[in-house]
Design a protein around this motif. Structure first.
Motif, PDB file in Angstrom:
ATOM      1  N   SER A  29       0.831  -1.211   0.000  1.00 57.06           N
ATOM      2  CA  SER A  29       0.000   0.000   0.000  1.00 57.06           C
ATOM      3  C   SER A  29       0.865   1.259   0.000  1.00 57.06           C
ATOM      4  O   SER A  29       0.600   2.214  -0.746  1.00 57.06           O
ATOM      5  N   VAL A  30       1.913   1.253   0.838  1.00 59.15           N
ATOM      6  CA  VAL A  30       2.794   2.421   0.904  1.00 59.15           C
ATOM      7  C   VAL A  30       3.520   2.619  -0.422  1.00 59.15           C
ATOM      8  O   VAL A  30       3.653   3.743  -0.920  1.00 59.15           O
ATOM      9  N   THR A  31       3.981   1.519  -1.036  1.00 64.62           N
ATOM     10  CA  THR A  31       4.701   1.616  -2.307  1.00 64.62           C
ATOM     11  C   THR A  31       3.808   2.162  -3.412  1.00 64.62           C
ATOM     12  O   THR A  31       4.204   3.075  -4.159  1.00 64.62           O
ATOM     13  N   LEU A  32       2.597   1.610  -3.522  1.00 68.01           N
ATOM     14  CA  LEU A  32       1.687   2.077  -4.563  1.00 68.01           C
ATOM     15  C   LEU A  32       1.297   3.535  -4.349  1.00 68.01           C
ATOM     16  O   LEU A  32       1.205   4.320  -5.298  1.00 68.01           O
ATOM     17  N   GLY A  33       1.083   3.910  -3.086  1.00 65.84           N
ATOM     18  CA  GLY A  33       0.755   5.301  -2.798  1.00 65.84           C
ATOM     19  C   GLY A  33       1.901   6.238  -3.138  1.00 65.84           C
ATOM     20  O   GLY A  33       1.684   7.328  -3.683  1.00 65.84           O
ATOM     21  N   ALA A  34       3.146   5.808  -2.843  1.00 67.60           N
ATOM     22  CA  ALA A  34       4.309   6.640  -3.159  1.00 67.60           C
ATOM     23  C   ALA A  34       4.484   6.797  -4.665  1.00 67.60           C
ATOM     24  O   ALA A  34       4.806   7.884  -5.153  1.00 67.60           O
ATOM     25  N   VAL A  35       4.255   5.719  -5.416  1.00 62.66           N
ATOM     26  CA  VAL A  35       4.362   5.799  -6.879  1.00 62.66           C
ATOM     27  C   VAL A  35       3.314   6.747  -7.447  1.00 62.66           C
ATOM     28  O   VAL A  35       3.610   7.577  -8.320  1.00 62.66           O
TER      29      VAL A  35
END
Length: 429
Positions: A29-35
Motif C-alpha cells: 500500500s505504501v509503495t503504490l501510494g508513493a508511486v
C-alpha cells in the motif's frame, strides 16, 4: 491475528504467517501510494511535457489503433454470436488439442490475434472464457501465444518507418511468429492438471455436419437478432477501444515524465552494465528501457542506435521488444482479463519467454534470411505487396490487408486439421 498467535504458542509452535501477510500488504500500500504521489507531482512539475505526450498518445490511438482494431473486434463478436466460432472449434479440435492443449475454438483466436495484433488475442480469449468455451487454465495457455504483434506494425511501422528497409521485416516476422508458436507448445505444460473443457464427441456423423450442428445450437442459444447483435458488438468494441486509448495516452505521459525526471537514464545505465557483461552492445540499453514501457518507442530508439552497432543486434533487441510488447499493452491485457478469472501472471511470464525466444531466433536466422533476400530481390516486394498507409485514409486497405491474412491463416489451420483427421482415421482402420 492475536488469537491465531496464542493458539500457535499453545500448540508449541509460532506462526508468523498472519503478521508477514499484514506487513506485506502494508508495504504494498505504501509503495503504490508513493508511486502515485510521485506521478502526480511529476505531472505538476512538467505540465507542458505531459500535455504534448497526451496528444502524441491520442494521435497514435486515433490514427492507428482505433481504425485497425475496430472492424476486427466487431466481426469477431458477430462470428461468436452466430456460432461460427463453434463451427471452427469442431473442425480444428484435432490440431489445437494435441499441440497446445486448448480447444479447437482457440484456432479462431490464434488466427485473429496473429493477423490483427495486440490486444485482440486477449479480448477474444476473455470472450471465450465468459462463454464457458474454455477453462481458466486453457485461457491462460491461449492468451500467452495468441496476443501478438500484427504484420503491418512489423513491416510498416518498424521496418519501413524506423529502419527504412522493408526486407528487415521478414526477419522480425519470422522470428516473432515462430517463437510465438514455440511458446504455445511450451505453455501446453502450464498447469498439467488444470481443468480442461471436454472434447466434442466423436461419432459416425460426418464431421462437417457435426460442426454445422454445433454452430446451429450456439446461434439458438445466443438468441439475438442481427440488429441486436451488431449493436451489442459495436458498443462492446468501442468501449474496449476507449479503455485501450486511455492506457496508450497514460503510458505515453508516464514515459515522457520518467525521462524528464531521469529515472529511465538510471535504468538504462544498469541495463548497459548488464549487456556489457554478457557481450552485447551497451548502446542498446536505452531502447530496452523504452521498450519495457512502450513497444513503438522502444523500436524507434533501437533504430536510432549508432551505425557502429551491428544490425543483427539492433534487430534482435527490436524483436525482443516487440515480443515483450511493453507495459502499456500489459496494462490493456490485465484490464481485459480482469473481467474473467484468467490470471495475468502467467501471461507476463510468457511475454518474457517470448522476448527471449524472439531475440534469440532473430540472431539465429539473420544470416540465412539475409542471404536469401540478397539472392532473390524480387521476392520481397511480391511477398509484401503494398503496405497500407496509416490513418483513416488507408482504412479499407488495412482491413483488406489484415483480413486476407486472417482468412489465409484460418484456411491453413483447417487444412492441417483435416489432414490430421484423415491420418487418424487411416491409422484406426
Amino acid at each position: 491475528m492475536r488469537r491465531h498467535v496464542i493458539k500457535s504458542l499453545m500448540n508449541g509452535r509460532v506462526s508468523m504467517r498472519p503478521m508477514n501477510t499484514v506487513l506485506r500488504n502494508r508495504i504494498r500500500s505504501v509503495t503504490l501510494g508513493a508511486v502515485a504521489l510521485f506521478l502526480v507531482l511529476s505531472l505538476i512539475l512538467y505540465p507542458e511535457q505531459a500535455f504534448q505526450s497526451s496528444l502524441k498518445g491520442l494521435k497514435i490511438w486515433w490514427d492507428v489503433v482505433f481504425p485497425a482494431l475496430l472492424p476486427f473486434f466487431i466481426a469477431s463478436e458477430i462470428l461468436m454470436g452466430f456460432g461460427v466460432v463453434h463451427f471452427l472449434g469442431v473442425l480444428l479440435e484435432p490440431m489445437m488439442r494435441p499441440l497446445f492443449r486448448v480447444p479447437g475454438v482457440g484456432a479462431f483466436v490464434m488466427a485473429m490475434g496473429l493477423a490483427s495484433g495486440y490486444p485482440i488475442g486477449a479480448k477474444l480469449t476473455a470472450r471465450l472464457r465468459e462463454q464457458k468455451l474454455i477453462s481458466r487454465t486453457e485461457g491462460e495457455r491461449l492468451v500467452s501465444f495468441t496476443n501478438t504483434a500484427d504484420p503491418l506494425f512489423m513491416f510498416g511501422a518498424v521496418a519501413v518507418g524506423f529502419f527504412h528497409d522493408v526486407s528487415l521485416g521478414v526477419s522480425l516476422a519470422v522470428a516473432h511468429y515462430s517463437s510465438s508458436l514455440l511458446l504455445g507448445f511450451l505453455m501446453r505444460f502450464h498447469e498439467p492438471k488444470g481443468a480442461a473443457t471436454p472434447s466434442p464427441k466423436e461419432d459416425s456423423t460426418f464431421f462437417l455436419w457435426r460442426a454445422l450442428q454445433a454452430m446451429h445450437r450456439a446461434r439458438l442459444s445466443d438468441g439475438r437478432s442481427l440488429g441486436q447483435l451488431m449493436g451489442d458488438a459495436i458498443s462492446s468494441s468501442v468501449n474496449t477501444l476507449m479503455g485501450i486509448g486511455g492506457f496508450i495516452i497514460m503510458f505515453s505521459v508516464i514515459i515522457d515524465v520518467l525521462t524528464q525526471v531521469g529515472i529511465t537514464g538510471i535504468f538504462a545505465a544498469a541495463v548497459g552494465f548488464l549487456f556489457k557483461g554478457i557481450g552485447l552492445p551497451e548502446e542498446l540499453a536505452p531502447s530496452v528501457i523504452a521498450g519495457l514501457f512502450e513497444i513503438t518507442l522502444g523500436a524507434q530508439v533501437a533504430s536510432q542506435v549508432p551505425i557502429t552497432v551491428h544490425m543483427a543486434y539492433k534487430m534482435a533487441v527490436t524483436g525482443a521488444i516487440i515480443a515483450w510488447s511493453g507495459f502499456s499493452v500489459h496494462a490493456q491485457v490485465a484490464s481485459i482479463l480482469s473481467r474473467t478469472d484468467i490470471r495475468y501472471t502467467p501471461y507476463c511470464v510468457a511475454r518474457f519467454i517470448h522476448a527471449l525466444f524472439a531475440g534469440s531466433i532473430t540472431l539465429l536466422i539473420w544470416e540465412p534470411v539475409g542471404r536469401y533476400l540478397l539472392t532473390s530481390d524480387a521476392a520481397v516486394p511480391a511477398f509484401l505487396r503494398q503496405i497500407p498507409e496509416a490513418g483513416w485514409a488507408g482504412f479499407p486497405e488495412r482491413v483488406q490487408y489484415l483480413g486476407w491474412r486472417a482468412l489465409l491463416l484460418l484456411g491453413t489451420l483447417m487444412l492441417a486439421a483435416l489432414g490430421i483427421r484423415a491420418i487418424r482415421r487411416l491409422l484406426l482402420r
